[in-house]
Design a protein around this motif. Structure first.
Motif, short mmCIF file in Angstrom:
data_model
loop_
_atom_site.label_atom_id
_atom_site.label_comp_id
_atom_site.label_asym_id
_atom_site.label_seq_id
_atom_site.Cartn_x
_atom_site.Cartn_y
_atom_site.Cartn_z
N THR A 104 0.84 -1.20 0.00
CA THR A 104 0.00 0.00 0.00
C THR A 104 0.87 1.25 0.00
O THR A 104 0.63 2.18 -0.77
CB THR A 104 -0.95 0.01 1.22
OG1 THR A 104 -1.77 -1.15 1.16
CG2 THR A 104 -1.81 1.25 1.24
N SER A 142 2.45 1.93 -3.30
CA SER A 142 1.55 2.50 -4.31
C SER A 142 1.42 4.01 -4.12
O SER A 142 0.93 4.70 -5.00
CB SER A 142 0.18 1.83 -4.26
OG SER A 142 -0.50 2.17 -3.08
N GLU A 143 1.89 4.51 -2.99
CA GLU A 143 1.80 5.94 -2.68
C GLU A 143 3.13 6.67 -2.82
O GLU A 143 3.16 7.87 -3.08
CB GLU A 143 1.30 6.12 -1.24
CG GLU A 143 -0.08 5.53 -1.00
CD GLU A 143 -0.43 5.45 0.49
OE1 GLU A 143 0.37 5.90 1.34
OE2 GLU A 143 -1.51 4.91 0.78
N LYS A 144 4.24 5.96 -2.61
CA LYS A 144 5.56 6.62 -2.65
C LYS A 144 6.63 5.59 -3.00
O LYS A 144 6.36 4.39 -3.05
CB LYS A 144 5.86 7.28 -1.31
CG LYS A 144 5.81 6.31 -0.15
CD LYS A 144 6.41 6.76 1.17
CE LYS A 144 5.83 7.90 1.86
NZ LYS A 144 6.41 8.16 3.17
#
Length: 192
Positions: free
Chosen positions: A19, A22-24
């Motif tokens: 997760t 997927s953001e950084k």
């Protein structure tokens, strides 16, 4: 009971890592962020992993193990595997990848892309060199194997990077058509 707790905590940590990825970028993720997202503490993390690279390596290793099993599926327990008799339904690699599309997408959009590609390629190459002996007549076996694996993995990478534009069934069918296609001529676009 302890085994289930261990499995549950490891799944939570892996899910938290993916997760966050997927953001950084992976390089920007901290262990504190992973454990907070997983709702565990640092002690739980260090019980299972030495560092975040160890966690990522486990994620990738499990994925590669599944990939190898699906690559192996058409061969089954056969002593001789005939490529010219391969059917689209027996090719499982695209189903595996599509079934884990979110994980592959996250990894392919991350800063660990070179690592995942290298490990996927290496695993299939190792399997091919150890378990498959191609009849190549006058063609160098090693060169044929490298060519074939690059072609397959190039197709797989293109499909993942293109956002799974085609269904697994379509990709399986196209792979079989490509394998069996034998061009005898090509037209040129040279102006006279």
């Amino acid at each position: 009971m302890a085994d289930r707790r261990i499995a549950r905590s490891k799944v939570a940590l892996r899910d938290a890592l993916l997760t966050l990825m997927s953001e950084k970028s992976f390089s920007a993720i901290t262990i504190t962020e992973i454990v907070e997202r997983a709702n565990y503490n640092r002690g739980t993390f260090y019980t299972h992993y030495e560092n975040k690279e160890g966690l990522l390596d486990e994620v990738i290793s499990e994925l590669i193990d599944e990939l190898v099993e699906t690559f192996r599926a058409p061969c089954g327990d056969l002593d001789v595997f005939r490529v010219d008799e391969l059917t689209a339904n027996s090719v499982k690699i695209f189903e595996h990848i599509h079934g884990r599309a979110s994980v592959y997408t996250t990894l392919f959009r991350s800063d660990v892309l070179p690592v995942i590609k290298e490990k996927m390629f290496g695993a299939i190459k190792k399997l091919s060199s150890e378990e498959l002996e191609q009849e190549t007549d006058s063609i160098n076996r090693e060169l044929m194997m490298v060519y074939s694996i690059h072609a397959l993995m190039g197709l797989v990478f293109h499909w993942i990077e293109g956002g799974f534009q085609y269904s697994p069934a379509y990709m399986q069918d196209q792979l079989i058509r490509i394998i069996n296609w034998r061009p005898t001529a090509a037209t040129t676009h040279v102006k006279k």
